[in-house]
Design a protein around this motif. Structure first.
Motif, PDB file in Angstrom:
ATOM      1  N   LYS A 235       0.814  -1.222   0.000  1.00  0.00           N
ATOM      2  CA  LYS A 235       0.000   0.000   0.000  1.00  0.00           C
ATOM      3  C   LYS A 235       0.842   1.265   0.000  1.00  0.00           C
ATOM      4  CE  LYS A 235      -4.021  -1.802   2.432  1.00  0.00           C
ATOM      5  NZ  LYS A 235      -4.635  -1.918   3.751  1.00  0.00           N
ATOM      6  N   TYR A 236       2.048   1.149   0.507  1.00  0.00           N
ATOM      7  CA  TYR A 236       2.923   2.336   0.554  1.00  0.00           C
ATOM      8  C   TYR A 236       4.336   1.953   0.080  1.00  0.00           C
ATOM      9  CZ  TYR A 236       2.417   0.155   5.179  1.00  0.00           C
ATOM     10  OH  TYR A 236       2.248  -0.742   6.210  1.00  0.00           O
ATOM     11  N   GLY A 237       4.338   1.091  -0.949  1.00  0.00           N
ATOM     12  CA  GLY A 237       5.592   0.480  -1.403  1.00  0.00           C
ATOM     13  C   GLY A 237       6.427   1.295  -2.365  1.00  0.00           C
ATOM     14  N   GLY A 238       6.028   2.521  -2.690  1.00  0.00           N
ATOM     15  CA  GLY A 238       6.838   3.349  -3.594  1.00  0.00           C
ATOM     16  C   GLY A 238       6.579   3.000  -5.048  1.00  0.00           C
ATOM     17  N   GLY A 239       7.655   2.971  -5.844  1.00  0.00           N
ATOM     18  CA  GLY A 239       7.495   2.726  -7.281  1.00  0.00           C
ATOM     19  C   GLY A 239       6.931   3.929  -7.996  1.00  0.00           C
ATOM     20  N   SER A 240       7.415   5.117  -7.620  1.00  0.00           N
ATOM     21  CA  SER A 240       6.883   6.309  -8.299  1.00  0.00           C
ATOM     22  C   SER A 240       7.371   6.359  -9.743  1.00  0.00           C
ATOM     23  CB  SER A 240       7.232   7.587  -7.527  1.00  0.00           C
ATOM     24  OG  SER A 240       8.545   7.553  -7.070  1.00  0.00           O
ATOM     25  N   MET A 241       6.534   6.917 -10.591  1.00  0.00           N
ATOM     26  CA  MET A 241       6.828   6.987 -12.033  1.00  0.00           C
ATOM     27  C   MET A 241       7.169   8.437 -12.344  1.00  0.00           C
ATOM     28  SD  MET A 241       3.939   4.228 -13.140  1.00  0.00           S
ATOM     29  CE  MET A 241       4.461   3.973 -14.828  1.00  0.00           C
ATOM     30  N   TRP A 242       8.357   8.859 -11.830  1.00  0.00           N
ATOM     31  CA  TRP A 242       8.683  10.286 -11.768  1.00  0.00           C
ATOM     32  C   TRP A 242       9.468  10.832 -12.946  1.00  0.00           C
ATOM     33  CZ3 TRP A 242      13.913  11.747 -10.772  1.00  0.00           C
ATOM     34  CH2 TRP A 242      14.752  10.759 -10.239  1.00  0.00           C
ATOM     35  N   MET A 243       9.585  10.034 -14.014  1.00  0.00           N
ATOM     36  CA  MET A 243      10.228  10.539 -15.233  1.00  0.00           C
ATOM     37  C   MET A 243       9.307  10.310 -16.427  1.00  0.00           C
ATOM     38  SD  MET A 243      13.167  11.910 -14.520  1.00  0.00           S
ATOM     39  CE  MET A 243      13.926  12.012 -16.135  1.00  0.00           C
ATOM     40  N   PRO A 244       9.404  11.165 -17.464  1.00  0.00           N
ATOM     41  CA  PRO A 244       8.570  10.928 -18.646  1.00  0.00           C
ATOM     42  C   PRO A 244       8.954   9.617 -19.336  1.00  0.00           C
ATOM     43  CG  PRO A 244      10.154  12.692 -19.069  1.00  0.00           C
ATOM     44  CD  PRO A 244      10.272  12.340 -17.620  1.00  0.00           C
ATOM     45  N   GLY A 259      10.151   3.673 -10.247  1.00  0.00           N
ATOM     46  CA  GLY A 259      11.186   4.032  -9.284  1.00  0.00           C
ATOM     47  C   GLY A 259      11.412   3.024  -8.172  1.00  0.00           C
ATOM     48  N   ASN A 260      12.012   3.520  -7.093  1.00  0.00           N
ATOM     49  CA  ASN A 260      12.482   2.661  -6.008  1.00  0.00           C
ATOM     50  C   ASN A 260      11.354   2.198  -5.088  1.00  0.00           C
ATOM     51  OD1 ASN A 260      12.984   5.700  -5.274  1.00  0.00           O
ATOM     52  ND2 ASN A 260      12.618   4.684  -3.324  1.00  0.00           N
ATOM     53  N   ALA A 277      11.546  -0.796  -9.681  1.00  0.00           N
ATOM     54  CA  ALA A 277      12.801  -0.981 -10.421  1.00  0.00           C
ATOM     55  C   ALA A 277      12.605  -1.749 -11.726  1.00  0.00           C
ATOM     56  CB  ALA A 277      13.859  -1.647  -9.535  1.00  0.00           C
ATOM     57  N   SER A 278      11.514  -1.454 -12.419  1.00  0.00           N
ATOM     58  CA  SER A 278      11.200  -2.134 -13.681  1.00  0.00           C
ATOM     59  C   SER A 278      10.907  -1.124 -14.777  1.00  0.00           C
ATOM     60  CB  SER A 278       9.933  -2.994 -13.524  1.00  0.00           C
ATOM     61  OG  SER A 278      10.026  -3.881 -12.444  1.00  0.00           O
ATOM     62  N   SER A 279      10.994  -1.601 -16.020  1.00  0.00           N
ATOM     63  CA  SER A 279      10.377  -0.913 -17.145  1.00  0.00           C
ATOM     64  C   SER A 279       9.079  -1.629 -17.425  1.00  0.00           C
ATOM     65  CB  SER A 279      11.257  -0.999 -18.397  1.00  0.00           C
ATOM     66  OG  SER A 279      12.445  -0.253 -18.219  1.00  0.00           O
ATOM     67  N   ILE A 280       7.995  -0.868 -17.632  1.00  0.00           N
ATOM     68  CA  ILE A 280       6.727  -1.528 -17.943  1.00  0.00           C
ATOM     69  C   ILE A 280       6.188  -1.054 -19.281  1.00  0.00           C
ATOM     70  CG2 ILE A 280       6.055  -2.115 -15.587  1.00  0.00           C
ATOM     71  CD1 ILE A 280       4.338   0.307 -15.418  1.00  0.00           C
ATOM     72  N   TYR A 297      15.411  -7.237  -8.272  1.00  0.00           N
ATOM     73  CA  TYR A 297      14.263  -7.517  -7.408  1.00  0.00           C
ATOM     74  C   TYR A 297      14.476  -6.917  -6.024  1.00  0.00           C
ATOM     75  CZ  TYR A 297      17.387 -11.195  -5.704  1.00  0.00           C
ATOM     76  OH  TYR A 297      18.460 -11.862  -5.183  1.00  0.00           O
ATOM     77  N   ASN A 298      13.380  -6.609  -5.352  1.00  0.00           N
ATOM     78  CA  ASN A 298      13.422  -6.147  -3.952  1.00  0.00           C
ATOM     79  C   ASN A 298      14.430  -5.004  -3.757  1.00  0.00           C
ATOM     80  OD1 ASN A 298      14.429  -7.021  -0.758  1.00  0.00           O
ATOM     81  ND2 ASN A 298      12.274  -6.771  -1.193  1.00  0.00           N
ATOM     82  N   ASP A 299      14.326  -3.997  -4.621  1.00  0.00           N
ATOM     83  CA  ASP A 299      15.245  -2.837  -4.599  1.00  0.00           C
ATOM     84  C   ASP A 299      15.469  -2.318  -3.173  1.00  0.00           C
ATOM     85  OD1 ASP A 299      16.758  -0.598  -5.382  1.00  0.00           O
ATOM     86  OD2 ASP A 299      14.979   0.615  -5.809  1.00  0.00           O
ATOM     87  N   SER A 300      16.733  -2.227  -2.784  1.00  0.00           N
ATOM     88  CA  SER A 300      17.048  -1.766  -1.424  1.00  0.00           C
ATOM     89  C   SER A 300      18.039  -0.609  -1.419  1.00  0.00           C
ATOM     90  CB  SER A 300      17.632  -2.931  -0.616  1.00  0.00           C
ATOM     91  OG  SER A 300      16.711  -3.990  -0.523  1.00  0.00           O
ATOM     92  N   TRP A 301      18.358  -0.087  -2.610  1.00  0.00           N
ATOM     93  CA  TRP A 301      19.440   0.897  -2.728  1.00  0.00           C
ATOM     94  C   TRP A 301      18.951   2.284  -3.155  1.00  0.00           C
ATOM     95  CZ3 TRP A 301      19.159  -3.963  -4.897  1.00  0.00           C
ATOM     96  CH2 TRP A 301      20.085  -4.920  -4.467  1.00  0.00           C
ATOM     97  N   ASP A 302      17.645   2.442  -3.427  1.00  0.00           N
ATOM     98  CA  ASP A 302      17.101   3.621  -4.114  1.00  0.00           C
ATOM     99  C   ASP A 302      17.650   3.683  -5.543  1.00  0.00           C
ATOM    100  OD1 ASP A 302      15.687   6.005  -4.617  1.00  0.00           O
ATOM    101  OD2 ASP A 302      17.215   7.287  -3.745  1.00  0.00           O
TER     102      ASP A 302
END
Ligand SMILES: O=C(O)c1cc(C(=O)O)c2c(n1)C(=O)C(=O)c1cc(C(=O)O)[nH]c1-2
Ligand SMILES: [Ca+2]
Length: 579
Positions: A235-244, A259-260, A277-280, A297-302
Motif C-alpha cells: 500500500k505504501y511500497g513506492g514505485g513512483s513513475m517520476w520521469m517521462p 522508481g524505487n 525498479a522495472s520498465s513496464i 528484485y526487492n530494490d534496497s538501494w534507491d
C-alpha cells in the motif's frame, strides 16, 4: 554578432500574445521535425538526438552565445527548452513557465503556478512541459496538472493528480499521447504508492490511472509477501513513475520507468516487489500493463529504474536484428532488451558500465542478479554499497545517435555510500514525512578511491555492446543530460566547473567548452529558426546535484573539488556567427 536587433524594452515586454501558434498534432510528435524540439527527449523513442548539422564537429569551436534570459529563480533547473515553430517554452523550479521567441529571447508570457505558500518537497524542480494542440501542460509540485493556453499562458483547466501533503509532488514532464496527457507523481521517499495518470487534454478529466504496485487480485500482487512487520507493505511500497516515458507509435505501446521501493530497505517489504525498479509496457488508451522487465528484485538501494529505455529498431542481436530497448540503468548496468511488439519485454544482455559491488552476476538468460548480501542495505545494520544511491547515472538522459550507432551515457563511477537502515515505527507512511528508512545525517557518501574522479561521459556501440570512448571529468559528479547531433557532436554540461562541452561524437575529443553562469543540469537541445541552427541549455544548479557536490567537496583533501558553484537560472542560446 547577429542580424536582428534586441533592445531592453522588447526583451521585457510582458504578456505579448503569440500569433499564429502552430498546433501540435500526433503526426508532428511522431515526425519530430529537426527545427522543433517538441518532446522533452526530442522524440518518442527517447533519443535526445537532433538531425541538424549546420553546427558540426568542424565549426563548433566558433559557437557563441546569441542571447540569454534569467529565470530569476534559484534551485535546480532540469527542463529542456521545448521549441515549437520558433516559440520556446521553459519550465522552472517552483513551476513557472516562460514562453519566449526562440530567435531573439523576447518574452511572450510567463505563467507562475500558485503553489501553496507552505509547500515543501524534496525536489522543487520541473523537467519540462507537454505540448499538445494549442495548449501547454505543466505539472505542479502541488500535484496538479495544468493546461495553459499556448498563446497567452492563461490557465484553462487543472487536474489534481497527487497530494503533495502526503508526499505525492510532481517533478516530471508530462507526456502527450493521442489527446491524453500522462504524468506520475514522485514520492518514493515518502511511502507513496506510485502511479501514472492520463488526463484528457481538452477537459482535464481523468482518463485512466494505473498503479505501479499491483493491488489484490492483480498480476504481480503476490510479489509483495504478507510477511513480517508490515504485511500491507504494497500500500505504501513506492514505485513512483517520476520521469517521462517513451512511446512506440507503430505498436501503440508506452514504455515507462518505475522508481524505487519505499522504504529503501527491502527486508521491510519481502518479495520481488513488482513493478519497482522495472520498465513496464502499457496500453496508452487504457493504461493496462502489457509486460514488464524488472532490473533488480526487492530494490534496497534507491537505485530504482525511473528512466524508460530507449527504443531502437534494427538492433543487432548476433545474426538477427530485433526491436530493441536499450538503457543504462541507475544500478550501474547497461541493458539490451527485446520487445515483441505486443508488450512483452525480454532480456538480451546486461553489462556493468560502472563498478557495482552488490551484484555478483546476472543470470545469462534472464538478467536477474545474484546479490552479495554484504552490500544489500538492511534494517538495523550499517551497509555500504557502490554505486551510491544516486546510481551509475541518475535521471539525466543518455543519448542515442543513429549516425554513429553509439549511445552517450552521463556516468558516475567511484562513488559509494553507507547508512544504517531503520524501521520507522514512529512515522506514518504517506503522511508527508520522509520515509526512506534512514536518517539523512547518518548517510555517508564517499569516493572508493580518493585519488580518482567520479563524473564520466561514456560512448558505447549499441550493436557491438562495447565501450568506444570515455571522457573523465575528474573531481566532480556528472549530472548532465546528453544531446547528440547529426553534426557529429555530443553536447553536455552537468559538472561543477560550469562548462558546457561539445565532444566529437566518434572520438570523444573535446572540441569546445564554454563556462555558463552556473552548472547546467538541464538537457541541451537543438532547433532551427529561419534556417539557422541554435543550441539551448538552461543553467541553474540545485537539488541533489548541488547537495552531493557540497558533501563531496567538504570531504575532498586534494583541493581539486570545486565547492562554490553559483546558483541561478539562465537560459543560454548559442549559434555560429553569421557568415
Ligand atoms: O523516488 C522518487 O519519487 C524520487 C523522485 C525524485 C524527483 O522527483 O525529483 C528523485 C528521486 N526519487 C531520487 O531518488 C533521486 O535521486 C533524485 C534526484 C533528483 C534530481 O532532481 O536531481 N530527483 C530525484
Ligand atoms: Ca527515489
Amino acid at each position: 554578432m547577429s542580424s536582428y536587433s534586441v533592445s531592453a524594452a522588447n526583451l521585457t515586454t510582458l504578456n505579448k500574445k503569440i500569433e499564429n501558434y502552430k498546433t501540435v498534432t500526433h503526426t508532428r510528435l511522431i515526425e519530430a521535425a529537426p527545427e522543433d524540439w517538441l518532446l522533452p527527449k526530442g522524440n518518442y523513442e527517447g533519443w535526445m538526438y537532433s538531425k541538424l548539422k549546420e553546427i558540426n564537429s568542424k565549426n563548433v569551436s566558433k559557437l557563441t552565445p546569441v542571447w540569454t534570459y534569467s529565470t530569476n529563480l534559484d534551485s535546480g533547473h532540469e527542463a529542456p527548452a521545448q521549441i515549437n515553430n520558433g516559440v520556446m517554452f521553459v519550465s522552472t523550479p517552483y513551476n513557472n513557465v516562460i514562453a519566449l521567441n526562440a530567435k531573439t529571447g523576447q518574452l511572450y508570457w510567463r505563467y507562475k503556478h500558485d503553489n501553496p505558500y507552505d509547500l515543501s518537497v524534496m525536489h522543487n524542480t520541473s523537467r519540462g512541459v507537454a505540448l499538445w494542440g494549442d495548449k501547454v501542460y505543466v505539472a505542479g509540485l502541488d500535484g496538479t496538472l495544468n493546461a495553459l493556453d499556448a498563446a497567452t499562458g492563461e490557465r484553462l483547466c487543472q487536474s489534481q493528480i497527487g497530494d503533495w501533503s502526503i508526499g505525492a509532488y510532481i517533478t516530471s514532464a508530462p507526456t502527450p499521447v493521442k489527446g491524453k496527457i500522462l504524468v506520475g507523481p514522485s514520492g518514493g521517499e515518502y511511502g507513496v504508492r506510485g502511479f501514472l495518470e492520463a488526463m484528457d487534454a481538452e477537459t482535464c478529466e481523468t482518463a485512466w490511472k494505473t498503479y505501479s504496485v499491483p493491488g489484490p487480485g492483480e498480476a504481480g500482487h503476490e510479489t509483495w509477501k504478507k510477511e513480517g512487520k508490515r504485511p500491507d507493505a504494497w500500500k505504501y511500497g513506492g514505485g513512483s513513475m517520476w520521469m517521462p516515458g517513451n512511446y512506440d507509435a507503430d505498436e501503440d505501446i508506452l514504455y515507462w520507468g518505475v522508481g524505487n521501493g519505499s522504504p529503501w530497505l527491502g527486508d521491510q517489504r519481502p518479495g520481488d516487489n513488482l513493478y519497482v525498479a522495472s520498465s513496464i509496457a502499457m496500453d496508452p488508451d487504457t493504461g493496462k500493463i502489457k509486460g514488464h522487465y524488472q532490473y533488480h528484485y526487492n530494490d534496497s538501494w534507491d537505485w530504482a529504474a525511473m528512466n524508460a529505455p530507449m527504443l531502437i529498431d534494427g538492433l543487432k542481436d548476433g545474426e538477427k536484428k530485433v526491436k530493441g530497448l536499450v538503457s543504462p540503468q541507475r544500478n550501474g548496468y547497461m541493458y539490451w532488451l527485446e520487445r515483441d511488439g505486443k508488450g512483452k519485454i525480454e532480456y538480451l544482455e546486461g553489462k556493468p558500465f560502472v563498478a557495482n559491488n552488490a551484484f555478483k552476476s546476472l543470470d545469462p538468460k534472464t538478467g536477474r542478479p545474484t546479490y552479495d548480501y554484504d552490500h544489500v542495505p538492511v534494517t538495523g545494520k550499517r551497509v555500504s554499497y557502490c554505486p551510491s544511491l544516486w546510481g551509475g547515472k541518475n535521471w539525466p538522459y543518455e543519448s542515442y545517435n543513429p549516425d554513429t550507432g553509439m549511445m552517450y551515457v552521463p556516468a558516475n563511477d567511484n562513488i559509494c555510500n553507507s547508512f544504517k537502515g531503520k524501521f520507522q515505527d514512529d512515522v506514518e507512511p504517506a503522511s508527508g514525512q520522509f520515509w526512506a528508512g534512514i536518517d539523512i545525517p547518518d548517510l555517508d557518501v564517499y569516493l572508493a578511491d580518493q585519488s580518482k574522479g567520479v563524473g564520466q561521459m561514456q560512448a558505447w556501440d549499441v550493436n557491438k555492446r562495447e565501450k568506444v570512448w570515455q571522457h573523465d571529468y575528474g573531481k566532480t559528479m556528472n549530472w548532465g543530460p546528453v544531446l547528440s547531433t547529426a553534426g557529429n557532436i555530443v553536447f553536455s554540461a552537468g559538472t561543477n566547473d560550469r562548462m558546457l562541452r561539445a565532444f566529437d561524437a566518434k572520438t570523444g575529443e573535446v572540441l569546445w567548452e564554454f563556462p555558463l553562469n552556473s552548472t547546467a543540469i538541464a538537457p541541451p537541445v537543438a532547433y532551427e529558426v529561419d534556417g539557422k541552427q541554435y543550441i539551448a541549455i538552461t543553467a541553474g544548479y540545485g537539488v541533489d546535484p548541488h547537495w552531493t557536490n557540497g558533501v563531496l567537496a567538504a570531504k575532498d583533501k586534494s583541493g581539486e573539488w570545486i565547492a562554490d558553484v553559483p546558483e541561478g537560472g539562465v537560459i543560454w542560446v548559442f549559434a555560429l556567427p553569421d557568415a
